[in-house]
Design a protein around this motif. Sequence first.
Motif, PDB file in Angstrom:
ATOM      1  N   SER A  87       0.902   4.154  -3.047  1.00  9.25           N
ATOM      2  CA  SER A  87       0.572   5.556  -2.771  1.00  9.25           C
ATOM      3  C   SER A  87       1.516   6.536  -3.458  1.00  9.25           C
ATOM      4  O   SER A  87       1.304   7.743  -3.399  1.00  9.25           O
ATOM      5  CB  SER A  87       0.598   5.800  -1.264  1.00  9.25           C
ATOM      6  OG  SER A  87       1.941   5.856  -0.783  1.00  9.25           O
ATOM      7  N   THR A 130       1.055  11.424   6.615  1.00 13.52           N
ATOM      8  CA  THR A 130       0.175  10.256   6.536  1.00 13.52           C
ATOM      9  C   THR A 130       0.427   9.560   5.203  1.00 13.52           C
ATOM     10  O   THR A 130       0.553  10.222   4.163  1.00 13.52           O
ATOM     11  CB  THR A 130      -1.302  10.657   6.639  1.00 13.52           C
ATOM     12  OG1 THR A 130      -1.609  11.617   5.613  1.00 13.52           O
ATOM     13  CG2 THR A 130      -1.606  11.271   7.987  1.00 13.52           C
ATOM     14  N   VAL A 131       0.533   8.262   5.254  1.00 15.68           N
ATOM     15  CA  VAL A 131       0.812   7.454   4.062  1.00 15.68           C
ATOM     16  C   VAL A 131      -0.038   6.201   4.124  1.00 15.68           C
ATOM     17  O   VAL A 131      -0.118   5.547   5.180  1.00 15.68           O
ATOM     18  CB  VAL A 131       2.313   7.075   3.989  1.00 15.68           C
ATOM     19  CG1 VAL A 131       2.570   6.122   2.828  1.00 15.68           C
ATOM     20  CG2 VAL A 131       3.190   8.321   3.862  1.00 15.68           C
ATOM     21  N   ASP A 132      -0.686   5.839   3.027  1.00 15.34           N
ATOM     22  CA  ASP A 132      -1.446   4.599   2.968  1.00 15.34           C
ATOM     23  C   ASP A 132      -0.553   3.432   3.368  1.00 15.34           C
ATOM     24  O   ASP A 132       0.595   3.331   2.916  1.00 15.34           O
ATOM     25  CB  ASP A 132      -1.985   4.365   1.555  1.00 15.34           C
ATOM     26  CG  ASP A 132      -3.063   5.361   1.162  1.00 15.34           C
ATOM     27  OD1 ASP A 132      -3.572   6.067   2.060  1.00 15.34           O
ATOM     28  OD2 ASP A 132      -3.390   5.440  -0.044  1.00 15.34           O
ATOM     29  N   ALA A 144       0.828  -1.204   0.000  1.00  9.77           N
ATOM     30  CA  ALA A 144       0.000   0.000   0.000  1.00  9.77           C
ATOM     31  C   ALA A 144       0.863   1.254   0.000  1.00  9.77           C
ATOM     32  O   ALA A 144       0.523   2.261  -0.642  1.00  9.77           O
ATOM     33  CB  ALA A 144      -0.928   0.002   1.213  1.00  9.77           C
ATOM     34  N   VAL A 145       1.979   1.207   0.703  1.00  7.69           N
ATOM     35  CA  VAL A 145       2.903   2.345   0.711  1.00  7.69           C
ATOM     36  C   VAL A 145       3.409   2.625  -0.701  1.00  7.69           C
ATOM     37  O   VAL A 145       3.405   3.765  -1.181  1.00  7.69           O
ATOM     38  CB  VAL A 145       4.083   2.084   1.664  1.00  7.69           C
ATOM     39  CG1 VAL A 145       5.140   3.178   1.531  1.00  7.69           C
ATOM     40  CG2 VAL A 145       3.607   1.984   3.112  1.00  7.69           C
ATOM     41  N   ARG A 181       8.122  12.106   6.249  1.00  5.68           N
ATOM     42  CA  ARG A 181       8.140  12.078   4.784  1.00  5.68           C
ATOM     43  C   ARG A 181       9.389  12.807   4.296  1.00  5.68           C
ATOM     44  O   ARG A 181       9.847  13.776   4.911  1.00  5.68           O
ATOM     45  CB  ARG A 181       6.882  12.708   4.204  1.00  5.68           C
ATOM     46  CG  ARG A 181       5.607  11.939   4.539  1.00  5.68           C
ATOM     47  CD  ARG A 181       4.463  12.352   3.637  1.00  5.68           C
ATOM     48  NE  ARG A 181       4.737  11.960   2.256  1.00  5.68           N
ATOM     49  CZ  ARG A 181       3.847  11.366   1.448  1.00  5.68           C
ATOM     50  NH1 ARG A 181       2.635  11.081   1.889  1.00  5.68           N
ATOM     51  NH2 ARG A 181       4.156  11.070   0.214  1.00  5.68           N
TER      52      ARG A 181
END
Length: 286
Positions: free
Chosen positions: A103, A266-268, A99-100, A276
């Motif tokens: 994204s 925020t990151v999936d 998922a990361v 970040r």
Amino acid sequence: MKQIHRQCRQGLALLLALALCVALCGCRREEPDPHAGMVEVFNGAANDWITPKPAVPVSALTQADFSLDGEVVRYGGTACRAAQGVDVSYYQGEIDWAAVAASGVEFAMIRAGYRGYTDGGITEDERFRENAQGALNAGLRVGLYFFSQAVTVEEAEIEARWLLDAAKDFKITLPLVFDWEPIGGVSGEIRTDGMTGAETTACARAFCEIIAGAGYEPCIYFSRWQGYYDYDLSQLTDYTFWVSGTGAWDDFYYAHTFWQYTFNGTVDGIATAVDRNIWYIPITSG
């Protein structure tokens, strides 16, 4: 007639006073510029004037190169390509690396281990191996960092060798990083209390020399404050710089390769707040 003479004398006196004032003003020396040869920077807390180190390359980044896409800082300049990344440790918990990657994150800096800031013992990060393998399986480029609290060159060298041993089980293509940070606490309890900039510079150099000698790219992580006041960057120009400087654009004065722009991203795929980063990748012909 006496009145006329008195007025003439008063007028002459006034003219002489004005002439003297003009003469004195003309001879007055200009005050020297107190900031001659200096540049104004933001040190993370306030604006300040520093004397640039001539041996350290200067950043070509400008505020116009950056824009905000929600919470994500985007680089729109033409000097390089910018990749989005994260840095993580066990604090982020279990991560869904697929998922990361989906994204838009292209790389990860993963904490492999750390030295305790009171007892000085070296410990492997509890999620280092699952994070490193998970990020690689998801197609991300991976670098590793070691949270140092070295107080001597010898300790920094031990940390570098420890990190090399940790890296050998993975395909690491980004730098191995020396991350030395000052720790606030009760005086006498923090082992790095009283460390000078010269001492941390020597530790960073020793760490990086061992990493480079093993064929990896060495890197030093530091805040704006450390970069301006603690480290002597002129002694470290052979190595990659990773700067922590939160904000909407990258304002660090000296040239660097990585920029950590938020601690609360925020990151999936990551359930907690995460740091970040941007990686500036040179554009080469062909």
